[in-house]
Write a protein that holds these residues in place. Structure first.
Motif, PDB file in Angstrom:
ATOM      1  N   LEU A  22      42.639  36.919  34.947  1.00  0.00           N
ATOM      2  CA  LEU A  22      42.345  38.292  35.388  1.00  0.00           C
ATOM      3  C   LEU A  22      42.221  38.306  36.899  1.00  0.00           C
ATOM      4  CD1 LEU A  22      41.496  41.262  34.636  1.00  0.00           C
ATOM      5  CD2 LEU A  22      39.135  40.435  34.660  1.00  0.00           C
ATOM      6  N   HIS A  23      42.729  39.351  37.524  1.00  0.00           N
ATOM      7  CA  HIS A  23      42.607  39.502  38.979  1.00  0.00           C
ATOM      8  C   HIS A  23      41.854  40.793  39.278  1.00  0.00           C
ATOM      9  CE1 HIS A  23      45.344  36.157  39.639  1.00  0.00           C
ATOM     10  NE2 HIS A  23      46.136  36.685  38.714  1.00  0.00           N
ATOM     11  N   ILE A  24      40.768  40.669  40.054  1.00  0.00           N
ATOM     12  CA  ILE A  24      39.953  41.828  40.430  1.00  0.00           C
ATOM     13  C   ILE A  24      40.215  42.133  41.892  1.00  0.00           C
ATOM     14  CG2 ILE A  24      37.618  42.764  40.609  1.00  0.00           C
ATOM     15  CD1 ILE A  24      36.779  40.787  38.414  1.00  0.00           C
ATOM     16  N   LYS A  25      40.685  43.343  42.149  1.00  0.00           N
ATOM     17  CA  LYS A  25      41.014  43.755  43.513  1.00  0.00           C
ATOM     18  C   LYS A  25      39.870  44.555  44.127  1.00  0.00           C
ATOM     19  CE  LYS A  25      45.893  44.171  42.203  1.00  0.00           C
ATOM     20  NZ  LYS A  25      47.020  45.104  42.018  1.00  0.00           N
ATOM     21  N   PRO A  26      39.815  44.628  45.472  1.00  0.00           N
ATOM     22  CA  PRO A  26      38.786  45.465  46.096  1.00  0.00           C
ATOM     23  C   PRO A  26      38.889  46.902  45.589  1.00  0.00           C
ATOM     24  CG  PRO A  26      39.897  44.118  47.734  1.00  0.00           C
ATOM     25  CD  PRO A  26      40.675  43.947  46.460  1.00  0.00           C
ATOM     26  N   LYS A  27      37.741  47.505  45.314  1.00  0.00           N
ATOM     27  CA  LYS A  27      37.622  48.896  44.859  1.00  0.00           C
ATOM     28  C   LYS A  27      38.057  49.118  43.404  1.00  0.00           C
ATOM     29  CE  LYS A  27      37.853  50.953  49.451  1.00  0.00           C
ATOM     30  NZ  LYS A  27      38.380  52.046  50.289  1.00  0.00           N
ATOM     31  N   ASP A  28      38.399  48.026  42.673  1.00  0.00           N
ATOM     32  CA  ASP A  28      38.670  48.167  41.233  1.00  0.00           C
ATOM     33  C   ASP A  28      37.422  48.658  40.517  1.00  0.00           C
ATOM     34  OD1 ASP A  28      41.320  47.538  41.026  1.00  0.00           O
ATOM     35  OD2 ASP A  28      41.041  45.479  40.344  1.00  0.00           O
TER      36      ASP A  28
END
Length: 645
Positions: A22-28
């Motif tokens: 899983l990849h969590i991006k800024p502002k997700d």
């Protein structure tokens, strides 16, 4: 910002996660969903570093900070006030304040350039950190999630676990980490507080990962959904409602693929079986055997949505009137809950009692139950058989009993198979029914207690926060059960999805009275919005009417009075002009003193500096006094001008 790559995590021999990514991006804004036991909370603890992966890695950016709200924080205690605990979010700013206080103390005896420069730098840093507003911010967040202003100076230890959890939530929101992780944040919040947190998270600058059973909360504050299932993390590019619709489509596609593949496998196996003994077909048979071995099998779809078919049996129906309250009053000291309030519950009513914490919902539920002392009259109807569910019912379970034993002691006279059918609806299947109560989680105990309540053959249920600690599947099961319930019930809940699913009447406490809306929750919301709009419109019209009424009266002022007012106005204007000259003089004195105090030669003469400081303080006090007089004089002049028109 944060990357989970090929994560595996084993508990004993069971793989909770296997090669999950899983990849969590800024502002997700991500909602983490899945059945109880699939590992949602465990994933948050892995990200936080509380647990270590069996294999794989979790990488985060260097500037990534993590804030984690979890149920372990319920045990946190402190002698400090809740405001001070919340202010701990601003550790760097508080450190600067301490440094500034030390320097100011030092300046009582040391006026060197070095000290002055140090103070100036510290104050610049403090202002850059918005240090002068941190208290206001902390108060705003604490009051937003339900605390009264008078509560803010109370020690944290004097609050219950749920309220302490709110303080920890406030502290996290004020810290503003780049990744905010919330594990069941709505469990201890009332409806107004839930809505406040929703609005806060919508505009939150960092990334958010939320585990919650509150479907509407997720819909209102997330933009992506990650499902935890069979050791994998599956991303859906939308909120919870989008996820349900998209998952349904994916399941249909997968089921079709599964059925097609199964048909192909059967055909291949028949071919192999038919021609296995024929030498002329041996190459073809071997080829198809190898093809089956290499085949990437499609899994059959397992539908998580259980359809409940409860058969409620009442030994007797209640009369038309279940409970009647007449001129009921209830107070705890100076805190008045109800004053001369009346209400009636009729057979077939499905009532949701809503509102903010502290309004007296649980007290009213006990009044309806007849277990709370009151002034006034409470009358119970004919043939009413009550069953009360509240969180303390979990402690009433016999921890040494097996689940099936506990259900058998509910006095419903149901057979073992009937009890097993009921438990199956509440997700206890096969050997689960022989688990001891003492080994169950909070959510599992809630399901047992609810199942006992529903099979009690009561024709009137009182349910206090029944969805607390239940996952989404269990909430949906409870909704289905109550939809089929032919008796009467009243429930206190902050779960809007649950209320929408079960209520045909809405109760709320306002102005120390029980108010009733005859309709569903959705209809109540529409009606309430219209009421607020009408109030705002009425206030606007009333303001215009008052202005219109006042204006003619001003014109009726006779000439003599008008002349007197004009003379008074002229005098006040002269006083104002004189005062403004005096204020200009004070401003000049202040500037002159500041220049002298900034002179390096003055620092070497402590007596002279002390003298100037005393003079400066007198000037500051005089300036404040004149400003107050000026403001009052300006207001008087404005009022006279209005009177003259």
């Amino acid at each position: 910002m944060l990357s989970i790559n090929n994560l595996s995590y084993f508990i004993g021999g069971r793989a909770l996660y296997e090669n999950a990514s899983l990849h969590i991006k800024p502002k997700d804004k991500i909602g983490l969903v899945g059945l109880n036991g699939t590992g949602k909370s465990t994933l948050l603890k892995l990200i936080n570093g509380d647990y270590q992966p069996s294999s794989g890695e979790i990488q985060k950016a260097k500037d990534c900070t993590i804030g984690f709200l979890n149920q372990d924080l319920l045990s946190y205690q402190s002698e400090d006030s809740i405001l001070d605990v919340a202010l701990e979010a601003f550790q760097e700013t508080l450190r600067l304040q301490e440094e500034i206080d030390k320097v100011l103390k030092q300046m009582e005896t040391d006026y060197s350039d070095q000290i002055i420069d140090k103070l100036a730098k510290l104050q610049d840093q403090f202002e850059a950190n918005e240090g002068y507003t941190i208290k206001a911010k902390a108060e705003e967040v604490l009051e937003g999630i339900g605390f009264q202003t008078a509560d803010l100076q109370r020690p944290l230890k004097t609050f219950s676990g749920g309220w302490r959890m709110r303080v920890m939530l406030a502290k996290l929101l004020l810290e503003k980490p780049s990744l905010l992780m919330l594990d069941e944040p709505t469990n201890h919040l009332d409806l107004p507080s839930i809505q406040w947190v929703e609005n806060y998270l919508k505009t939150y600058e960092g990334a958010v990962v939320v585990v919650s059973h509150d479907q509407e909360f997720l819909d209102n504050c997330i933009e992506k959904t990650v499902e935890v299932s069979h050791g994998n993390l599956t991303l859906y590019a939308g909120n919870y409602t989008f996820y349900k619709e998209e998952k349904k489509e994916r399941m249909e596609i997968q089921q079709n693929a599964y059925e097609n593949q199964q048909q192909m496998i059967k055909q291949t196996e028949r071919f192999i079986e038919r021609f296995r003994a024929k030498a002329t077909k041996s190459n073809q048979v071997q080829s198809r055997v190898k093809a089956l071995e290499r085949l990437d099998r499609v899994n059959e779809v397992i539908d998580d949505n259980i359809a409940v078919n409860f058969k409620f049996k009442f030994s007797q129906q209640s009369g038309r009137d279940v409970v009647t309250l007449e001129n009921v009053s209830k107070a705890y000291g100076d805190l008045v809950i109800l004053r001369n309030s009346s209400a009636r519950i009729e057979r077939g009513d499905k009532i949701a009692l809503i509102g903010a914490n502290g309004k007296g919902k649980s007290t009213l539920l006990r009044i309806v139950d007849g277990t709370e002392k009151i002034e006034g009259k409470r009358e119970e109807g004919y043939n009413v058989i009550k069953s009360f569910y509240a969180q303390h019912q979990l402690e009433a379970l016999n921890v040494n009993n097996e689940i099936l034993q506990e259900m058998n002691q509910a006095g419903s006279a149901k057979t073992e198979q009937e009890l097993r059918n009921v438990l199956g609806c509440f997700l206890f299947t096969n050997e689960d029914v022989f688990k001891k109560i003492k080994v169950l989680s909070g959510g599992e105990k809630s399901r047992v207690a609810l199942a006992k309540t529903l099979i009690s053959e009561a024709n009137f249920l009182l349910l206090d926060e029944p969805t607390n600690h239940l996952d989404m599947q269990s909430v949906n099961i409870l909704i289905q059960a109550l939809e089929q319930y032919e008796g009467t019930f009243i429930t206190v809940s902050h779960d809007r999805h649950f209320i929408r699913g079960v209520a045909n009447k809405i109760w709320y406490i306002e102005d120390q009275e029980i108010k009733e809306y005859l309709g569903t929750y959705e209809e109540y919301l529409n009606w309430s919005a219209k009421q607020e709009a009408e109030k705002a419109q009425y206030a606007s019209i009333a303001k215009e009417v008052i202005l219109k009424e006042v204006t003619p009266k001003r014109k009726e002022v006779d000439q003599n009075e008008a002349n007197l007012l004009k003379k008074e106005l002229k005098k006040k204007q002269k006083d104002l002009e004189k005062l403004e000259y005096e204020m200009m003089d004070i401003e000049e004195q202040k500037g002159s003193l500041e220049e002298k105090m900034a002179d390096p030669d003055v620092f070497s003469d402590s007596q002279e500096l002390d003298k100037l400081n005393r003079q400066y303080q007198k000037v500051i006090d005089k300036e404040a006094e004149l400003t107050e007089i000026w403001e009052a004089l300006v207001e008087e002049i404005e009022n006279i001008e209005i009177e003259i028109g």
